[in-house]
Each structure stands twice: as C-alpha cells, then as structure tokens.
Design an enzyme around this catalytic site. Structure first.
Site, PDB file in Angstrom:
ATOM      1  N   TYR A  22      -2.085  -1.819   3.507  1.00 36.85           N
ATOM      2  CA  TYR A  22      -1.016  -0.714   3.244  1.00 36.85           C
ATOM      3  C   TYR A  22      -2.369   0.730   4.133  1.00 36.85           C
ATOM      4  O   TYR A  22      -2.011   1.117   2.822  1.00 36.85           O
ATOM      5  CB  TYR A  22      -0.473  -0.170   2.004  1.00 36.85           C
ATOM      6  CG  TYR A  22       0.923  -0.741   2.315  1.00 36.85           C
ATOM      7  CD1 TYR A  22       2.071  -0.796   2.928  1.00 36.85           C
ATOM      8  CD2 TYR A  22       0.549  -2.327   1.280  1.00 36.85           C
ATOM      9  CE1 TYR A  22       3.290  -1.168   2.425  1.00 36.85           C
ATOM     10  CE2 TYR A  22       2.039  -3.611   1.018  1.00 36.85           C
ATOM     11  CZ  TYR A  22       2.649  -2.732   1.737  1.00 36.85           C
ATOM     12  OH  TYR A  22       4.092  -3.512   2.149  1.00 36.85           O
ATOM     13  N   TYR A 165      12.655  -3.425  -2.281  1.00 36.20           N
ATOM     14  CA  TYR A 165      11.254  -3.902  -1.933  1.00 36.20           C
ATOM     15  C   TYR A 165      10.888  -5.156  -3.225  1.00 36.20           C
ATOM     16  O   TYR A 165      10.956  -5.291  -4.516  1.00 36.20           O
ATOM     17  CB  TYR A 165       9.757  -2.394  -1.452  1.00 36.20           C
ATOM     18  CG  TYR A 165       8.965  -3.580  -2.224  1.00 36.20           C
ATOM     19  CD1 TYR A 165       8.205  -4.009  -0.075  1.00 36.20           C
ATOM     20  CD2 TYR A 165       7.768  -4.016  -2.618  1.00 36.20           C
ATOM     21  CE1 TYR A 165       7.432  -4.449  -0.460  1.00 36.20           C
ATOM     22  CE2 TYR A 165       6.842  -4.882  -2.061  1.00 36.20           C
ATOM     23  CZ  TYR A 165       6.277  -4.787  -1.330  1.00 36.20           C
ATOM     24  OH  TYR A 165       5.385  -5.242  -0.971  1.00 36.20           O
ATOM     25  N   ASP A 277      14.407  -8.789 -10.701  1.00 39.30           N
ATOM     26  CA  ASP A 277      13.263  -8.494 -10.289  1.00 39.30           C
ATOM     27  C   ASP A 277      12.552  -8.080 -10.824  1.00 39.30           C
ATOM     28  O   ASP A 277      12.229  -6.095 -10.243  1.00 39.30           O
ATOM     29  CB  ASP A 277      13.221  -8.725  -7.911  1.00 39.30           C
ATOM     30  CG  ASP A 277      11.408  -8.131  -7.970  1.00 39.30           C
ATOM     31  OD1 ASP A 277      10.507  -8.224  -8.781  1.00 39.30           O
ATOM     32  OD2 ASP A 277      11.414  -8.216  -7.044  1.00 39.30           O
ATOM     33  N   LYS A 306       2.587  -8.072 -12.236  1.00 41.26           N
ATOM     34  CA  LYS A 306       1.869  -7.007 -12.186  1.00 41.26           C
ATOM     35  C   LYS A 306       1.101  -6.428 -13.710  1.00 41.26           C
ATOM     36  O   LYS A 306       0.638  -6.880 -14.195  1.00 41.26           O
ATOM     37  CB  LYS A 306       3.272  -5.160 -11.918  1.00 41.26           C
ATOM     38  CG  LYS A 306       3.275  -6.254 -10.559  1.00 41.26           C
ATOM     39  CD  LYS A 306       3.940  -4.291 -10.114  1.00 41.26           C
ATOM     40  CE  LYS A 306       3.842  -4.456  -8.039  1.00 41.26           C
ATOM     41  NZ  LYS A 306       2.912  -3.879  -8.166  1.00 41.26           N
TER      42      LYS A 306
END
Ligand SMILES: Cc1ncc(COP(=O)(O)O)c(C=O)c1O
Length: 475
Positions: A22, A165, A277, A306
C-alpha cells in the site's frame, strides 16, 4: 553480506530491493527502520538517522492488542518452539491447535436471538488458514460448496456492501468494493450483488455527531435496498458477507446492533448464510469479544485473523456450524473441501493465539477497552470540536475513535488530508495511517493513560490547526 550496516545503507538497500505494501514508492519517504517494539511503543531510526520512540496509534494495522512483545505471549511461543514448529495439518493434529480451538469455542458469539432454542446455531467447526483474506476466502468457498454439494446449483451469488473491504486476494477483492484499491482488476472479479450501506443514505447529514434519527432512517433505507435486491433473484443467493458493526478499511463506518440483527433475520428468512468478517472487529475492538456478541447474533460463518494471535504470528481461522460441515461429510470424496495452505494450523501461531485469549481473562482486557472508550468520549465528543467546520463526523465505538474531515477530493481515500495527518502525527511521535480524510485512532488496549491522553490531545490540536489553515486559505 555485512549486516552491521549504517542506517543509510539499510535505507538504500530497502529502497532498491524491497517493495512495501500500500505504498506509492515514487513519492514515498524512506521507510523508518524498526529497532525495537514494546508496550504501545515502536523504536525507530528516523530519516535523519536519529533513534526515536513513537506511539503505535493503529496497533500496527490493527493486530497488536496487548501492545508489542507482550512477555506472556513471548513465553508461550518459546515453550512451543521447544516442542515443534510447522507439522503438516492433513492427517496430523496437535495440542496447540486443539487447545486454541477449545478456548475459542467459549469465546465466540453464543447467544443468537434469531435461532430457535430447540436448534441453536453454534459455531463449532474450525478451519485454519494464514491471514484475514484467506479466512474470508474459506468462508465464501464453504458457502458456495455447501449448496453445490447439496445439488442446489442456483444458489451461488454473494451479497456484499458498498465500500466493504475483505482482503486483497482475487476472491476477497470480488466481495470487496474499494474501487481505489481494486480498479485494475475489475475485469477478473466475479459478479456479486452490492447493497448500499447506511452511510450512503447519510451523505447530506447536517448534524454533528450525526443524529440517531438520521442513522435509523439510513439503516432502514439500506435494509429496504437489501430486501429488494434479494427479491430480484429469488433463491440465487448463497451468502451475505458483512463487516459487523464497523466497515473498517472502507472508512471506519459504523452501523447499529439493530441493523445487524435485522440482517440476521433477513438472511434467516431467505435461507442465505450470514458470513461475519470479524477480521477487524474481533477480539474486543468494538467493546465485546466480537461485534456479533454485541448484537446477540450468531453468524453461519465467522472469519478471524489480525488480533487473533495478539500481533505475533500470521493466522486465519474460519468457524462454521455442524449444519454446514455436514454437507461436506460424505462417502463421496468429491464432496471434500479441497482447500489448504502449507502453514495451516501453525503451532507457533496457535500458541500465540491461545496466550492472547488467556490475556483477556488474566489481565481483564475488556476493562481496558472500556477505559479507553470512556477517555475517547470524554476528549473528542466535545461541542467545541464537533463545531469545527472541517469536521464531518466524530464517532467512537469500543477502542476505535474516528474523526472524519470534509473533503472535496473525488477519491476520498486519496484525499490530500491523508498525508497531512500522517506527517503531523509522525512529527509528534504518533503513528497514524488515516484512510484518506478519515483519521482513526486504534491503540493497543494496554496503552498507558499518559500516552492515551497525549494522543487524544494531539488529535484535538490537529483538528484545530486544520480548521485554522482552511479558514486562512479561504480569506
Ligand atoms: C474486515 C477485514 N477483512 C479481511 C481483511 C484482510 O486481512 P489480511 O490483510 O490479513 O489479509 C482485512 C484487512 O484489513 C479486514 O479489515
């Protein structure tokens, strides 16, 4: 190769040979060299070659919930290192995986207001993978193959939301909707049915923070749009995927628990699997273990990653129900779930995951989240700040604080405010990585009171500085 290099040499090597995520490398500044990380701090070498201590205000892309290098997790990984590292997970199993899943079964959302008590929905089967994107891909593939195995070949469409996302693999880009990130790949993404989320109906809101009435109205409009889309293609939808309570990378947009409950009900009504999610929202970030816990719903599949390992090791996990699993459990080998990654069920990741969840009990982590939330509300939800003309909205949930600025940029993610925020905070020794015009602060739950107050004060100062500079420009 001599590893005792000067900062300058490291920086040049990095620029010449390593491609960072990114990052538009043409105009990016040199990467900071990390020397050490502990608690909420990262020690770096800055562009002048000076050692500097900064506060990690985004938990390093939302993973380090207990701060960096928590000694308890370190210890547990070391213990596991003395036993074994990666061992193939097909035909073999091991204690760290079993212990982690056992722990998670109790930690996951359990109360479902929308399944009958005679047949409660229970997340009881775990599938390991490597990261958030793969945890989502697994869920999508499970949903699609469930109907395929059952012979209901029409049910193969996925419902998703605008600005969602879910990751960067081709499957997750398809169910995502971040045009800025994925526009180059549009032609190869599979078709999905995309619903406008509540924020799309809030665009012209005049109140700050946005009023409850406006939010309720917007959520009702979004739900109407959802039902109308489903009715256009009856019996064609396999699953709906949502980031429950917070759409993260799409701009830290919140919706209510009521909205989430209605979505659960709609999915039940139309026989559509609900995929939650929780890669971002999981493990306390919204104030409860999971966002679904807060809404008292149980999804058909939940995707975790995560914070799952407390920021130590990569791992993805997808949990589902016995009902879904049963469609794969068959004499026919063709009904097998043909999915797997080399590092599936990595024992070191499992040890880290187990230790991380134990810390929720040992150190009362959700109390820390509550304290952060109180401080955030106290410092940021003040009238003087809300009244600044450059601020579009201020919102806070769990240990997430969001200040959204007005922008005229067509691509909000590429808004010029973004780099300005990053630079200002880095100068003040705080790592923030805004989503364009959306400044968010997402500290480790263990952040000290002193660091917390310092960061919140700097957020206020930044907003005032920005307001001043905009007014000066207008004159
Ligand atoms: C909600 C959500 N799902 C999935 C992902 C993808 O996770 P990963 O970057 O680990 O592939 C992210 C990453 O930001 C996310 O926020």
């Amino acid at each position: 190769m001599n590893y005792e290099r000067s900062y300058q040499e490291y920086r040049d090597f990095d620029r010449d040979h390593i491609w960072h995520p990114y990052t538009q490398e043409k105009n990016a500044k040199a990467n900071f060299l990390v020397k050490k990380a502990y608690e909420e701090f990262i020690e770096i070498i800055d562009e002048n070659g000076d050692r500097k201590k900064i506060i990690d205000g985004i938990s390093s892309w939302w993973v380090n919930i207990h701060g960096h290098c928590h000694p308890y997790i370190q210890e547990k990984i070391k213990e596991q290192l003395g036993q074994h590292e990666q061992v193939i997970f097909a035909g073999f199993t091991h204690e760290p995986a079993i212990k982690l899943v056992d722990k998670l079964l109790n930690f996951l959302p359990k109360t479902d207001l929308f399944s009958p008590s005679s047949n409660p929905r229970i997340l009881s089967k775990a599938f390991f993978s490597d990261n958030g994107s793969t945890a989502v891909e697994v869920a999508i593939k499970m949903a699609l193959q469930f109907f395929y195995n059952k012979g209901w070949h029409n049910k193969k469409r996925i419902i998703t939301f605008t600005d969602a996302y879910h990751g960067d693999t081709v499957g997750t880009m398809s169910v995502g909707a971040t045009d800025t990130f994925h526009h180059a790949f549009k032609s190869i993404l599979f078709p999905v049915d995309r619903i406008d989320g509540p924020d799309k109906f809030l665009k012209n809101s005049k109140t700050k923070p946005i009023s409850c009435e406006e939010k309720i109205f917007a959520e009702e409009q979004s739900l109407k749009a959802l039902i109308s889309e489903i009715e256009k293609r009856p019996n064609e939808h396999a699953a709906l995927i949502i980031e429950p309570l917070v759409q993260a990378a799409g701009g830290m947009k919140f919706h209510s628990t009521t909205y989430l409950q209605k979505i659960r009900e709609i999915c039940n009504h139309f026989d559509i699997f609900l995929i939650a999610d929780e890669v971002f929202t999981g493990f306390g970030r919204t104030g409860t273990n999971f966002a679904c816990t807060q809404a008292s719903i149980v999804p058909d599949m939940i995707c975790l990653s995560k914070a799952l390992t407390g920021g130590f090791m990569p791992m993805g996990l997808t949990f589902t129900t016995k009902e879904i699993y049963s469609a794969f459990y068959d004499d026919s080998r063709l009904k097998t779930f043909f999915h797997g990654h080399s590092y599936t069920g990595n024992s070191l990741s499992c040890a880290a995951g187990l230790a991380s969840i134990e810390l929720f009990e040992k150190e009362k982590r959700l109390e820390d989240v509550k304290f952060i939330n109180m401080k955030m509300q106290d410092q940021l939800l003040k009238k003087d700040l809300c009244d600044l003309s450059i601020i579009r909205d201020i919102r806070i949930l769990g240990a997430i604080a969001v200040v959204e600025f007005h922008t005229n940029d067509q691509h909000e993610y590429l808004s010029s405010i973004g780099p300005r925020i990053q630079e200002y905070f880095m100068k003040n020794n705080i790592l923030l990585r805004p989503l364009g015009n959306v400044l968010y602060f997402l500290p480790p739950y263990t952040i000290s009171n002193e660091s917390l107050e310092y960061c919140l004060d700097k957020i206020r100062c930044f907003a005032y500085d920005l307001e001043k500079s905009v007014i000066t420009l207008q004159r």
